[in-house]
Each structure stands twice: as structure tokens, then as C-alpha cells.
Enzyme design. Structure first.
Site, PDB file in Angstrom:
ATOM      1  N   HIS A  54       4.411   3.089   1.813  1.00  0.00           N
ATOM      2  CA  HIS A  54       4.056   4.181   0.912  1.00  0.00           C
ATOM      3  C   HIS A  54       4.420   3.748  -0.506  1.00  0.00           C
ATOM      4  CE1 HIS A  54       3.580   6.935   4.279  1.00  0.00           C
ATOM      5  NE2 HIS A  54       4.810   6.686   4.687  1.00  0.00           N
ATOM      6  N   CYS A  83       0.356   8.923  -2.922  1.00  0.00           N
ATOM      7  CA  CYS A  83       0.674   7.627  -2.337  1.00  0.00           C
ATOM      8  C   CYS A  83      -0.623   6.833  -2.326  1.00  0.00           C
ATOM      9  CB  CYS A  83       1.215   7.833  -0.921  1.00  0.00           C
ATOM     10  SG  CYS A  83       1.245   6.323   0.045  1.00  0.00           S
ATOM     11  N   MET A 123      -2.382  12.100   1.055  1.00  0.00           N
ATOM     12  CA  MET A 123      -0.930  12.065   0.878  1.00  0.00           C
ATOM     13  C   MET A 123      -0.620  12.250  -0.605  1.00  0.00           C
ATOM     14  SD  MET A 123       1.824   9.323   2.293  1.00  0.00           S
ATOM     15  CE  MET A 123       3.568   9.495   1.939  1.00  0.00           C
ATOM     16  N   HIS A 135      -2.365   5.848   0.977  1.00  0.00           N
ATOM     17  CA  HIS A 135      -2.791   6.975   1.807  1.00  0.00           C
ATOM     18  C   HIS A 135      -3.427   8.100   0.991  1.00  0.00           C
ATOM     19  CE1 HIS A 135       0.636   5.148   4.248  1.00  0.00           C
ATOM     20  NE2 HIS A 135      -0.485   4.781   4.804  1.00  0.00           N
TER      21      HIS A 135
HETATM   22 CU   LIG Z   1       1.747   6.807   2.076  1.00  0.00          CU
END
Ligand SMILES: [Cu+2]
Length: 145
Positions: free
Chosen positions: A85, A130, A138, A133
Site C-alpha cells: 500500500h 492508495c 482504497m 489499489h
Molecule cells: Cu492499498
């Protein structure tokens, strides 16, 4: 041994009390931990919010996705699951004048438990995401009062 158990209790209670007003929440946590509420309130007023990177079950989310803090407080992101992340603030989604490059941590967090801490000195709303993602949604929000 005893203090490790106490910490776990506090963490569990904190997780379960999402929308409880802060005073009630502090009292509850203090009761659970068996310590004076005033002591705990003092600890919390140092104010470092923690946001998990990934849900416990590996979901691609920041937990909690929205955090409200006061000016001068800091937020620590902790790698939890589903990594790598990172934490990227968008210039258009932060108060003007904030250096989003400094605020962001574009390097990937790869190790379990790895943390990133940032301090927020300008009031306003900060939206971040993130990068790996972003497509999965995210994203998170920090509200600095
Ligand atoms: Cu992530």
C-alpha cells in the site's frame, strides 16, 4: 503479561466504538482497562490517530476510512493486510498551500506492521488514496479541525 492483555482490551474497545462521543468513549476504555479516565484522556490528547492499511480480512481499505483530528495532531498508517500500500494526497483534495509531496508516502509499504506518520498543521479536509489499489476504491479522508 498483564499490560499486554490490557492493551488488547483497549484496542478491541476502541475498534468497537466507532461513533461513540469522545468523552463516553474515553470513560468506557478507561473502565475496560481499569485505569483513571483522566489519565487516559491525557494520553489521548497527545493525539495520534492510527489508520490500518487493509482490513483484518485483507480488504483493500483504509480502516477507519475517515479520521477527524485537531491541528497539530498526527496520523500513523500501519501496514495490516493486502499490501503493498501507499498513501498519496492529491493537491486538489487538500487545503491550499499544503505540500502534498511531503505529506504523501509514495514508497510502497511492503512489510507487515510498517508505519508512516504524518503531522497535520493546517485545518481542512484531506483526501488521499492508495496508488496500487486506487482502482479498487482504497481511499481515505482526514479532517483536521
Ligand atoms: Cu492499498
Amino acid at each position: 503479561m498483564k499490560s499486554a492483555m490490557m492493551k488488547r482490551n483497549v484496542a478491541t474497545t476502541m475498534k468497537a466504538s466507532g461513533n461513540v462521543p469522545k468523552a463516553t468513549f474515553v470513560r468506557k476504555v478507561a473502565q475496560t482497562a481499569g485505569i483513571a479516565a483522566s489519565t487516559l484522556a491525557l494520553t489521548l490528547s497527545a493525539n495520534a490517530a492510527e489508520v490500518k492499511l487493509g482490513t483484518d480480512s485483507g480488504g483493500l481499505q483504509f480502516v477507519p476510512s475517515s479520521v477527524t483530528i485537531k491541528k497539530g495532531d498526527s496520523v500513523t498508517w500501519k501496514n495490516n493486510a493486502g499490501f503493498p500500500h501507499n498513501v498519496v494526497f492529491d493537491e486538489d483534495e487538500c487545503p491550499s498551500g499544503v505540500d502534498v509531496d511531503k505529506l504523501s508516502n509514495e514508497d510502497y509499504l511492503n512489510a507487515p506492521g510498517e508505519t508512516v506518520t504524518r503531522t497535520f498543521n493546517v485545518a481542512g479536509e484531506y483526501n488521499y488514496y492508495c496508488e496500487p489499489h486506487q482502482g479498487a476504491g482504497m481511499a481515505g479522508k482526514i479532517i483536521v479541525q
